[in-house]
Structure formats: C-alpha cells, structure tokens
Design a protein around this motif. Structure first.
Motif, mmCIF file in Angstrom:
data_model
loop_
_atom_site.group_PDB
_atom_site.id
_atom_site.type_symbol
_atom_site.label_atom_id
_atom_site.label_comp_id
_atom_site.label_asym_id
_atom_site.label_seq_id
_atom_site.Cartn_x
_atom_site.Cartn_y
_atom_site.Cartn_z
ATOM 1 N N ALA A 34 -16.800 -49.584 -5.443
ATOM 2 C CA ALA A 34 -16.422 -48.238 -5.000
ATOM 3 C C ALA A 34 -16.481 -48.128 -3.484
ATOM 4 N N LEU A 35 -17.479 -48.749 -2.883
ATOM 5 C CA LEU A 35 -17.627 -48.705 -1.430
ATOM 6 C C LEU A 35 -16.585 -49.558 -0.712
ATOM 7 N N ALA A 36 -15.966 -50.482 -1.414
ATOM 8 C CA ALA A 36 -14.993 -51.395 -0.804
ATOM 9 C C ALA A 36 -13.574 -50.824 -0.781
ATOM 10 N N SER A 37 -13.384 -49.603 -1.202
ATOM 11 C CA SER A 37 -12.051 -49.002 -1.229
ATOM 12 C C SER A 37 -11.390 -49.100 0.137
ATOM 13 N N ASP A 38 -10.075 -49.309 0.127
ATOM 14 C CA ASP A 38 -9.339 -49.341 1.389
ATOM 15 C C ASP A 38 -8.534 -48.054 1.608
ATOM 16 N N GLN A 39 -8.745 -47.076 0.739
ATOM 17 C CA GLN A 39 -8.055 -45.793 0.856
ATOM 18 C C GLN A 39 -8.795 -44.880 1.843
ATOM 19 N N PRO A 40 -8.054 -44.008 2.538
ATOM 20 C CA PRO A 40 -8.738 -43.057 3.425
ATOM 21 C C PRO A 40 -9.793 -42.267 2.653
ATOM 22 N N PHE A 41 -10.956 -42.156 3.231
ATOM 23 C CA PHE A 41 -12.079 -41.432 2.636
ATOM 24 C C PHE A 41 -12.489 -42.013 1.279
ATOM 25 N N ALA A 42 -12.050 -43.227 0.982
ATOM 26 C CA ALA A 42 -12.312 -43.863 -0.322
ATOM 27 C C ALA A 42 -11.981 -42.889 -1.448
ATOM 28 N N ILE A 43 -10.905 -42.173 -1.252
ATOM 29 C CA ILE A 43 -10.534 -41.091 -2.169
ATOM 30 C C ILE A 43 -10.317 -41.569 -3.599
ATOM 31 N N ASP A 44 -10.010 -42.843 -3.756
ATOM 32 C CA ASP A 44 -9.758 -43.366 -5.100
ATOM 33 C C ASP A 44 -11.027 -43.745 -5.854
ATOM 34 N N THR A 45 -12.159 -43.834 -5.139
ATOM 35 C CA THR A 45 -13.385 -44.290 -5.806
ATOM 36 C C THR A 45 -14.608 -43.408 -5.569
ATOM 37 N N LEU A 46 -14.579 -42.559 -4.537
ATOM 38 C CA LEU A 46 -15.756 -41.754 -4.195
ATOM 39 C C LEU A 46 -15.406 -40.284 -4.059
ATOM 40 N N GLU A 47 -16.380 -39.448 -4.295
ATOM 41 C CA GLU A 47 -16.269 -38.045 -3.909
ATOM 42 C C GLU A 47 -16.386 -37.991 -2.382
ATOM 43 N N PHE A 48 -15.815 -36.974 -1.777
ATOM 44 C CA PHE A 48 -15.867 -36.860 -0.322
ATOM 45 C C PHE A 48 -17.303 -36.887 0.205
#
Length: 121
Positions: A34-48
């Motif tokens: 989840a921490l390795a997401s490459d999406q802005p704000f890790a929007i695909d794996t984490l809550e803001f």
C-alpha cells in the motif's frame, strides 16, 4: 536551521496533532504494498489521512532533518478540502462532537495551506 525549515517543522507537528485530534492517527502502518503506490496521494491504496501520516509527514521530516532540498511547490490543502468535504461526519456522537470534528478538519486544512504557501513561495 533556516527560518523556512523551522516554520515547516512547526507546521508538520501541527498536522500530526490535528490528525490525532481527529482520531485518525494510526499505531499500525499500512502494508508495504500500500505504501509503494505510485499514484498521487497513494489514492489507490490509502486514505488521504493515511498518506499524510505514513508518507507525507515522514518524507518531509526527513528532508528537514537532513537539510535536503525542499519541494519548490506544494499543493496538498485542496486534496484535504476534497477529502473532508466527502467524508461523512455523521456519527452516533453528539452534535457537539460533530462540530468538533469539522473544526479539527478545518484546522488541519489550515495547517496544510500554510505548508503549501511556505513551500510554494
């Protein structure tokens, strides 16, 4: 320590405190995936708020402590505004508690706005 770094340190501490006041601070980290997401704000794996706690705060604190270059621009407050706009604060708690949540969210957004301005010049 430069004045910008000193002010940033104060603001980062304020963000942490507001997350705690909102009762969204977590004692357990998300998965490494989840921490390795490459999406802005890790929007695909984490809550803001998880992104703030586990990615943004540690990275910014590390830059400050190492004296590394700081980002030349920052725009996190609009994401916070959007996140809290969509977040239902309807709970079984009293109306006063709901107002407290809203006030704490506004304080968090204000702290993030101050960071945005500080880093964006």
């Amino acid at each position: 320590m430069s004045d910008v770094r000193r002010q940033l340190t104060i603001r980062l501490f304020a963000v942490e405190q507001h997350l705690r006041d909102l009762d969204v601070w977590s004692d357990s980290a998300p998965s490494p995936e989840a921490l390795a997401s490459d999406q802005p704000f890790a929007i695909d794996t984490l809550e803001f708020v998880e992104w703030l706690q586990f990615i943004f705060l540690p990275r910014m604190q590390d830059l400050v402590q190492r004296g590394a270059p700081l980002p030349a621009a920052c725009g996190i407050a609009p994401m916070a505004e959007e996140y809290f706009r969509g977040l239902s604060i309807a709970r079984e708690d009293s109306i006063a508690r709901g107002q407290s949540i809203e006030a704490n969210a506004e304080q968090l957004i204000a702290a993030l706005t101050a960071i945005d301005r500080l880093l964006s010049g």
